[in-house]
Motif scaffolding. Structure first.
Motif, PDB file in Angstrom:
ATOM      1  N   GLY A  10       0.801  -1.218   0.000  1.00 46.74           N
ATOM      2  CA  GLY A  10       0.000   0.000   0.000  1.00 46.74           C
ATOM      3  C   GLY A  10       0.830   1.262   0.000  1.00 46.74           C
ATOM      4  N   SER A  11       0.157   2.360  -0.258  1.00 40.83           N
ATOM      5  CA  SER A  11       0.773   3.684  -0.218  1.00 40.83           C
ATOM      6  C   SER A  11       0.357   4.391   1.063  1.00 40.83           C
ATOM      7  CB  SER A  11       0.310   4.533  -1.411  1.00 40.83           C
ATOM      8  OG  SER A  11       0.820   4.018  -2.603  1.00 40.83           O
ATOM      9  N   PRO A  12       1.287   5.135   1.703  1.00 43.22           N
ATOM     10  CA  PRO A  12       0.902   5.892   2.892  1.00 43.22           C
ATOM     11  C   PRO A  12      -0.251   6.847   2.591  1.00 43.22           C
ATOM     12  CG  PRO A  12       3.295   5.837   2.649  1.00 43.22           C
ATOM     13  CD  PRO A  12       2.718   5.271   1.386  1.00 43.22           C
ATOM     14  N   ALA A  13      -1.259   6.843   3.488  1.00 45.00           N
ATOM     15  CA  ALA A  13      -2.430   7.704   3.311  1.00 45.00           C
ATOM     16  C   ALA A  13      -2.668   8.553   4.552  1.00 45.00           C
ATOM     17  CB  ALA A  13      -3.663   6.856   3.003  1.00 45.00           C
ATOM     18  N   GLY A  14      -1.619   8.693   5.379  1.00 43.05           N
ATOM     19  CA  GLY A  14      -1.721   9.437   6.624  1.00 43.05           C
ATOM     20  C   GLY A  14      -0.937   8.722   7.699  1.00 43.05           C
ATOM     21  N   PRO A  15      -0.880   9.276   8.904  1.00 44.79           N
ATOM     22  CA  PRO A  15      -0.150   8.627   9.988  1.00 44.79           C
ATOM     23  C   PRO A  15      -0.724   7.240  10.287  1.00 44.79           C
ATOM     24  CG  PRO A  15      -0.724  10.890  10.566  1.00 44.79           C
ATOM     25  CD  PRO A  15      -1.478  10.565   9.314  1.00 44.79           C
ATOM     26  N   ASP A  16       0.143   6.231  10.301  1.00 43.69           N
ATOM     27  CA  ASP A  16      -0.267   4.856  10.624  1.00 43.69           C
ATOM     28  C   ASP A  16      -1.431   4.389   9.758  1.00 43.69           C
ATOM     29  OD1 ASP A  16       1.679   4.602  12.651  1.00 43.69           O
ATOM     30  OD2 ASP A  16       0.368   5.650  14.057  1.00 43.69           O
ATOM     31  N   ARG A  17      -1.341   4.690   8.473  1.00 45.00           N
ATOM     32  CA  ARG A  17      -2.448   4.367   7.573  1.00 45.00           C
ATOM     33  C   ARG A  17      -1.925   4.116   6.171  1.00 45.00           C
ATOM     34  NH1 ARG A  17      -8.023   7.679   7.416  1.00 45.00           N
ATOM     35  NH2 ARG A  17      -8.975   6.778   5.546  1.00 45.00           N
ATOM     36  N   LEU A  18      -2.435   3.095   5.521  1.00 41.56           N
ATOM     37  CA  LEU A  18      -2.068   2.761   4.156  1.00 41.56           C
ATOM     38  C   LEU A  18      -3.314   2.664   3.295  1.00 41.56           C
ATOM     39  CD1 LEU A  18       0.389  -0.199   4.894  1.00 41.56           C
ATOM     40  CD2 LEU A  18       1.057   2.096   4.157  1.00 41.56           C
ATOM     41  N   ARG A  19      -3.187   3.098   2.038  1.00 38.17           N
ATOM     42  CA  ARG A  19      -4.217   2.787   1.049  1.00 38.17           C
ATOM     43  C   ARG A  19      -3.769   1.529   0.328  1.00 38.17           C
ATOM     44  NH1 ARG A  19      -7.010   6.472  -3.747  1.00 38.17           N
ATOM     45  NH2 ARG A  19      -8.192   4.731  -4.643  1.00 38.17           N
ATOM     46  N   ALA A  20      -4.577   0.485   0.392  1.00 35.92           N
ATOM     47  CA  ALA A  20      -4.188  -0.797  -0.184  1.00 35.92           C
ATOM     48  C   ALA A  20      -4.174  -0.736  -1.706  1.00 35.92           C
ATOM     49  CB  ALA A  20      -5.138  -1.892   0.279  1.00 35.92           C
ATOM     50  N   LEU A  21      -3.067  -1.173  -2.285  1.00 33.44           N
ATOM     51  CA  LEU A  21      -2.936  -1.299  -3.730  1.00 33.44           C
ATOM     52  C   LEU A  21      -3.028  -2.755  -4.175  1.00 33.44           C
ATOM     53  CD1 LEU A  21       0.039   1.168  -4.275  1.00 33.44           C
ATOM     54  CD2 LEU A  21      -2.417   1.656  -4.455  1.00 33.44           C
ATOM     55  N   TYR A  22      -2.612  -3.672  -3.285  1.00 28.81           N
ATOM     56  CA  TYR A  22      -2.606  -5.097  -3.628  1.00 28.81           C
ATOM     57  C   TYR A  22      -2.455  -5.910  -2.350  1.00 28.81           C
ATOM     58  CZ  TYR A  22      -1.845  -9.282  -6.466  1.00 28.81           C
ATOM     59  OH  TYR A  22      -1.981 -10.507  -7.053  1.00 28.81           O
ATOM     60  N   PHE A  23      -2.916  -7.151  -2.416  1.00 21.36           N
ATOM     61  CA  PHE A  23      -2.681  -8.139  -1.367  1.00 21.36           C
ATOM     62  C   PHE A  23      -2.065  -9.357  -2.029  1.00 21.36           C
ATOM     63  CE2 PHE A  23      -6.253  -5.574   0.014  1.00 21.36           C
ATOM     64  CZ  PHE A  23      -6.012  -5.352   1.360  1.00 21.36           C
ATOM     65  N   THR A  24      -1.086  -9.967  -1.381  1.00 22.13           N
ATOM     66  CA  THR A  24      -0.395 -11.087  -2.020  1.00 22.13           C
ATOM     67  C   THR A  24       0.183 -12.048  -0.990  1.00 22.13           C
ATOM     68  OG1 THR A  24       1.371 -11.694  -3.585  1.00 22.13           O
ATOM     69  CG2 THR A  24       1.786  -9.782  -2.158  1.00 22.13           C
ATOM     70  N   ARG A  25       0.339 -13.294  -1.430  1.00 20.83           N
ATOM     71  CA  ARG A  25       1.034 -14.290  -0.608  1.00 20.83           C
ATOM     72  C   ARG A  25       2.541 -14.273  -0.872  1.00 20.83           C
ATOM     73  NH1 ARG A  25      -2.647 -17.526   1.781  1.00 20.83           N
ATOM     74  NH2 ARG A  25      -4.755 -17.462   0.933  1.00 20.83           N
ATOM     75  N   ALA A  26       2.940 -13.557  -1.912  1.00 25.68           N
ATOM     76  CA  ALA A  26       4.361 -13.441  -2.251  1.00 25.68           C
ATOM     77  C   ALA A  26       5.040 -12.443  -1.314  1.00 25.68           C
ATOM     78  CB  ALA A  26       4.503 -12.985  -3.695  1.00 25.68           C
ATOM     79  N   THR A  27       6.363 -12.361  -1.412  1.00 20.75           N
ATOM     80  CA  THR A  27       7.124 -11.384  -0.649  1.00 20.75           C
ATOM     81  C   THR A  27       7.154 -10.086  -1.445  1.00 20.75           C
ATOM     82  OG1 THR A  27       8.470 -13.153   0.282  1.00 20.75           O
ATOM     83  CG2 THR A  27       9.343 -10.926   0.457  1.00 20.75           C
ATOM     84  N   ALA A  28       6.382  -9.094  -0.987  1.00 23.91           N
ATOM     85  CA  ALA A  28       6.246  -7.853  -1.774  1.00 23.91           C
ATOM     86  C   ALA A  28       5.916  -6.701  -0.839  1.00 23.91           C
ATOM     87  CB  ALA A  28       5.149  -8.020  -2.825  1.00 23.91           C
ATOM     88  N   PRO A  29       6.317  -5.482  -1.238  1.00 24.49           N
ATOM     89  CA  PRO A  29       6.998  -5.108  -2.478  1.00 24.49           C
ATOM     90  C   PRO A  29       8.500  -5.390  -2.409  1.00 24.49           C
ATOM     91  CG  PRO A  29       6.627  -3.158  -1.154  1.00 24.49           C
ATOM     92  CD  PRO A  29       5.964  -4.288  -0.430  1.00 24.49           C
ATOM     93  N   TYR A  30       9.134  -5.340  -3.557  1.00 23.23           N
ATOM     94  CA  TYR A  30      10.574  -5.547  -3.667  1.00 23.23           C
ATOM     95  C   TYR A  30      11.324  -4.328  -3.128  1.00 23.23           C
ATOM     96  CZ  TYR A  30      15.146  -6.151  -5.885  1.00 23.23           C
ATOM     97  OH  TYR A  30      16.479  -6.272  -6.112  1.00 23.23           O
TER      98      TYR A  30
END
Length: 245
Positions: free
Chosen positions: A150-170
């Motif tokens: 996810g991308s930061p969307a404020g203090p202690d907050r993320l906007r989700a871009l994707y969910f995965t079982r892989a190791t991500a992001p790189y």
């Protein structure tokens, strides 16, 4: 938002593959489902109801003086079960926010539950959820640990871009363990359960990707730790040790 606007639903069924009957497993003298109800009630957000397809679970919840609703046995997911329970509990459609709390989280923190609901103060957000930074190297590479990108969307907050079982992001930086608790706007839940399973949902075996692929916005509150999910006999023993202190 008042307590009448928020309904917390806990889907619970007996047929878990790795730990059958786990909602009724004894932890410190009470069935696990009773601990989850108590944690949800401690958040002080709204009414708490268990949605089940099991008469023994229904009986255990009612014995504890709490409310449970019988739902169909053929639901494909907890989301479908809570949608049926929502219509049964609130046919007049007064509830605005529906919280799906998994029935195997007996150590869930009330503050974390409140944090997920707080995300919906932003009218652009359809669904609120939780994430915690991964601190254990084994979890980084474990496909059973779902990662939130996810991308930061404020203090202690993320906007989700994707969910995965892989190791991500790189690359350098934190990885986040997704915690499968969801606070839905009612309209968002209605839309979500009406959608067919999506391409990436089927590939990753992650239901929440259906919402992202449909253009819905999911934000996550970053919390300090992951509540124990009881999926195996070993998890159950850990829960017993933690909750008997």
């Amino acid at each position: 938002m008042t307590k009448r606007d928020i309904l917390i639903l806990i889907p619970a069924r007996m047929a878990a593959s790795r730990l059958p009957g786990k909602p009724l497993a004894d932890i410190a003298g009470k069935p696990m489902i009773a601990h989850v109800i108590a944690r949800a009630e401690a958040a002080g957000l709204g009414h708490v109801i268990v949605a089940t397809d099991s008469e023994p679970i229904l009986a255990a919840v009612e014995k504890a003086g709490r409310r449970a609703l019988m739902t169909r046995t053929d639901h494909a997911s907890g989301s479908d079960r809570i949608f049926e329970a929502l219509d049964l509990a609130d046919p007049d459609k007064a509830v605005k926010i529906v919280v799906n709390v998994q029935g195997d989280l007996p150590t869930l923190e009330a503050d974390d539950l409140r944090a997920a609901v707080k995300l919906l103060d932003d009218p652009a957000v359809d669904i609120g959820t939780l994430a915690a930074e991964i601190t254990n190297d084994e979890e980084r590479f474990n496909p059973n640990v779902v990662k939130l990108v996810g991308s930061p969307a404020g203090p202690d907050r993320l906007r989700a871009l994707y969910f995965t079982r892989a190791t991500a992001p790189y690359g350098e930086g934190p990885l986040y363990h997704h915690i499968g608790l969801y606070a839905y706007r009612r309209a968002a839940l209605e839309r979500f359960v009406s959608l067919p399973p999506s391409t990436l949902e089927k590939r990753e075996k992650l239901e929440q990707l259906r919402a992202l692929e449909a253009g819905m916005r999911i934000d996550a509150a970053i919390v300090k730790s992951v509540p124990l999910g009881v999926d195996t006999p070993e998890d159950l023993e850990t829960a017993r040790k933690l909750l008997s202190r």
